[in-house]
Scaffold this motif. Structure first.
Motif, short mmCIF file in Angstrom:
data_model
loop_
_atom_site.label_atom_id
_atom_site.label_comp_id
_atom_site.label_asym_id
_atom_site.label_seq_id
_atom_site.Cartn_x
_atom_site.Cartn_y
_atom_site.Cartn_z
N PRO A 102 72.97 74.69 13.78
CA PRO A 102 73.88 75.82 14.16
C PRO A 102 73.44 77.15 14.21
CG PRO A 102 74.30 75.17 12.00
CD PRO A 102 73.16 74.39 12.35
N LEU A 103 73.98 78.07 15.05
CA LEU A 103 73.93 79.50 14.99
C LEU A 103 74.13 80.18 13.84
CD1 LEU A 103 74.92 80.78 18.78
CD2 LEU A 103 72.54 80.47 17.79
N PRO A 104 73.54 80.93 13.15
CA PRO A 104 73.96 81.66 12.13
C PRO A 104 75.21 82.58 12.25
CG PRO A 104 71.51 82.17 12.35
CD PRO A 104 72.03 81.23 13.52
N ARG A 105 76.00 82.74 11.09
CA ARG A 105 77.29 83.39 11.41
C ARG A 105 76.99 84.67 12.09
NH1 ARG A 105 78.62 87.59 8.29
NH2 ARG A 105 77.12 87.11 6.72
N GLU A 106 76.05 85.46 11.70
CA GLU A 106 75.79 86.83 12.56
C GLU A 106 75.55 86.66 14.02
OE1 GLU A 106 74.22 86.93 8.30
OE2 GLU A 106 74.12 85.61 10.12
N LEU A 107 75.12 85.53 14.50
CA LEU A 107 74.94 85.24 15.87
C LEU A 107 76.23 84.97 16.63
CD1 LEU A 107 71.51 83.65 16.43
CD2 LEU A 107 72.03 86.15 16.25
N GLN A 108 76.98 84.09 16.00
CA GLN A 108 78.32 83.51 16.19
C GLN A 108 79.22 84.74 16.56
OE1 GLN A 108 79.80 80.47 13.96
NE2 GLN A 108 77.94 79.74 13.64
N GLN A 109 79.07 85.87 15.67
CA GLN A 109 80.09 87.11 15.73
C GLN A 109 79.85 87.93 17.12
OE1 GLN A 109 79.33 88.81 12.13
NE2 GLN A 109 80.84 87.53 11.09
N LEU A 110 78.54 87.75 17.75
CA LEU A 110 78.12 88.35 18.77
C LEU A 110 78.37 87.70 20.21
CD1 LEU A 110 74.54 89.48 17.79
CD2 LEU A 110 76.53 91.03 17.41
N ARG A 111 78.48 88.48 21.40
CA ARG A 111 78.59 87.80 22.52
C ARG A 111 77.26 87.73 22.88
NH1 ARG A 111 82.21 91.84 25.99
NH2 ARG A 111 81.33 93.32 24.50
N ILE A 112 76.85 86.66 23.47
CA ILE A 112 75.41 86.26 23.66
C ILE A 112 75.12 85.84 25.14
CG2 ILE A 112 73.23 84.58 23.50
CD1 ILE A 112 74.36 84.42 20.46
N TYR A 113 74.16 86.79 25.87
CA TYR A 113 74.13 86.50 27.35
C TYR A 113 72.62 86.27 27.67
CZ TYR A 113 78.43 88.88 27.66
OH TYR A 113 79.66 89.45 27.22
N GLU A 114 72.40 85.25 28.45
CA GLU A 114 71.24 84.67 29.13
C GLU A 114 70.89 85.89 30.25
OE1 GLU A 114 70.48 80.83 29.39
OE2 GLU A 114 71.63 80.39 27.55
N THR A 115 69.58 86.26 30.65
CA THR A 115 69.41 86.84 31.83
C THR A 115 67.92 86.46 31.87
OG1 THR A 115 68.85 89.03 33.13
CG2 THR A 115 69.20 89.02 30.63
N ASN A 116 67.41 86.18 33.13
CA ASN A 116 65.97 85.82 33.18
C ASN A 116 65.26 86.90 33.79
OD1 ASN A 116 65.73 82.97 32.16
ND2 ASN A 116 66.73 82.29 34.13
N GLN A 117 65.97 88.04 33.73
CA GLN A 117 65.28 89.25 34.09
C GLN A 117 64.32 89.72 32.85
OE1 GLN A 117 65.29 89.28 37.40
NE2 GLN A 117 65.18 91.42 37.19
N ILE A 118 64.75 89.11 31.51
CA ILE A 118 63.96 89.24 30.48
C ILE A 118 62.70 88.06 30.44
CG2 ILE A 118 63.75 89.23 27.72
CD1 ILE A 118 66.67 89.74 27.92
N PRO A 119 61.57 88.38 30.81
CA PRO A 119 60.61 87.50 31.06
C PRO A 119 59.93 86.86 29.88
CG PRO A 119 59.77 89.53 31.44
CD PRO A 119 61.04 89.83 30.92
N SER A 120 59.11 86.15 30.01
CA SER A 120 58.15 85.54 29.27
C SER A 120 56.87 86.02 29.70
CB SER A 120 58.14 84.09 29.14
OG SER A 120 59.07 83.42 28.55
N TYR A 121 55.95 86.49 28.60
CA TYR A 121 54.84 87.30 28.93
C TYR A 121 53.85 87.14 28.00
CZ TYR A 121 56.85 90.94 25.94
OH TYR A 121 57.50 91.45 24.94
N THR A 122 52.49 87.68 28.38
CA THR A 122 51.55 87.47 27.28
C THR A 122 51.32 88.81 26.48
OG1 THR A 122 50.15 85.90 28.72
CG2 THR A 122 49.00 87.20 26.80
N ARG A 123 51.22 88.81 25.13
CA ARG A 123 51.02 89.75 24.47
C ARG A 123 50.16 89.35 23.17
NH1 ARG A 123 52.40 94.73 23.31
NH2 ARG A 123 52.40 95.50 21.22
N GLY A 124 48.75 89.82 23.44
CA GLY A 124 47.61 89.31 22.44
C GLY A 124 47.63 87.79 22.55
N THR A 125 47.65 87.03 21.33
CA THR A 125 47.47 85.74 21.29
C THR A 125 48.56 84.89 21.61
OG1 THR A 125 48.21 85.70 19.08
CG2 THR A 125 45.70 85.85 19.35
#
Length: 319
Positions: A269-292
């Motif tokens: 389950p999500l921790p209590r602290e995350l359940q208290q937040l509104r969570i939004y997904e956006t694929n404008q946040i990419p996956s990318y390469t940083r170091g290894t």
């Protein structure tokens, strides 16, 4: 604090600067005034074309352009507000009736103290300054065949939604990463001096300690502590006496954490602290390469998004 649903005020005249929660763009005082001023011009355009879709169809492909009537622009701006993740998370939109708008801001709270009997009270006044919003031009290219626009039963809805989707995606990316220097820009966005300054660049400029995991190889999520890095991000603004209201991450990150299971194979389950937040997904946040971290690094943003201001001029132009 909010006054009648408005959190921000214009420094010049003390009028509400932002749109209240649930308020339509057309209902803001400044937008109503602009709509009224443009009503005669817009009346002629609306009478000629009927709706936004018909106006778009009437444009030639050789460089013709048209100012979109304010009433149609208002609809598109409301659609953008519904589609942009940062605005869903609580960022406040501020209509701009000039190139620059100053918004008042409290920077130092008054302090309380005990005093001895009959001794004078030391003054502790709040301190204020202002945030200056400067308009820049944002463009979106929407490609569709002439036949599609001509044959569409609901041309207005097609045009409005296509524009709103493209503009909302651009708004999200610039609100999060606008103004990054090349050396700071692992995320892959093109550095552009014309972009407004976004959240990450503002933090790097003014509060770099609030950017976590910015080491050479990022911060790895381990199987034993899958939420630790996310919880660090949640608690970072709390350490500065701010209360976060929302979290933004991409679908790949949400999927990774959703596929974490307990020993009995039930979903963690999500921790209590995350359940208290509104969570939004956006694929404008990419996956990318940083170091290894090859194509698996990503960012999450946690904070009080009502402190993020998005200024917008009143009208749109189509070409």
């Amino acid at each position: 604090r909010s006054i009648n649903g408005h959190k921000w005020m214009r420094s010049a005249d003390g009028r509400p600067a932002d749109l209240a929660t649930g308020q339509r763009f057309a209902e803001h005082d400044l937008v109503r005034e602009e709509t009224s001023r443009a009503s005669e011009r817009d009346r002629l355009t609306i009478a000629t074309y009927g709706d936004f879709g018909q106006l778009t169809r009437a444009l030639s492909t050789t460089g013709a352009s048209a100012v979109v009537p304010q009433v149609w622009s208002n609809n598109v701006i409301d659609l953008i507000r519904n589609k942009a993740a940062v605005l869903q998370a609580g960022a406040r939109m501020i209509p701009m009736n000039s190139k620059t708008v100053n918004v008042g801001r409290l920077i130092t709270d008054p302090t309380a103290a005990f005093k001895a009997e009959s001794s004078p009270i030391s003054a502790s006044d709040p301190a204020f300054d202002s945030v200056t919003l400067t308009a820049k031009t944002m463009t979106a290219l929407v490609v569709g065949s002439m036949e599609f626009f001509m044959d569409s039963i609901d041309g207005q809805s097609v045009v409005e939604n296509a524009l709103a989707q493209a503009l909302a995606l651009k708004l999200d990316s610039v609100a999060l990463w606008g103004g990054l220097l090349t050396a700071e820009n692992d995320e892959g966005f093109t550095t552009d001096a014309n972009n407004p300054v976004g959240i990450l660049k503002s933090l790097l400029n003014d509060a770099s300690g609030n950017v976590l995991g910015y080491a050479t190889n990022g911060t790895a999520i381990t199987a034993a502590t899958p939420f630790n890095e996310v919880l660090d991000a949640v608690y970072q603004p709390k350490l500065a006496n701010h209360e976060p209201n929302a979290l933004l991450w991409n679908t790949k990150m949400a999927k990774k954490l959703s596929k974490t299971y307990l020993s009995d194979y039930s979903q963690l389950p999500l921790p209590r602290e995350l359940q208290q937040l509104r969570i939004y997904e956006t694929n404008q946040i990419p996956s990318y390469t940083r170091g290894t971290m090859s194509n698996v690094a990503t960012d999450i943003f946690v904070g009080d998004f009502s402190e993020l201001l998005v200024g917008t001029r009143m009208g749109l132009e189509v070409r």
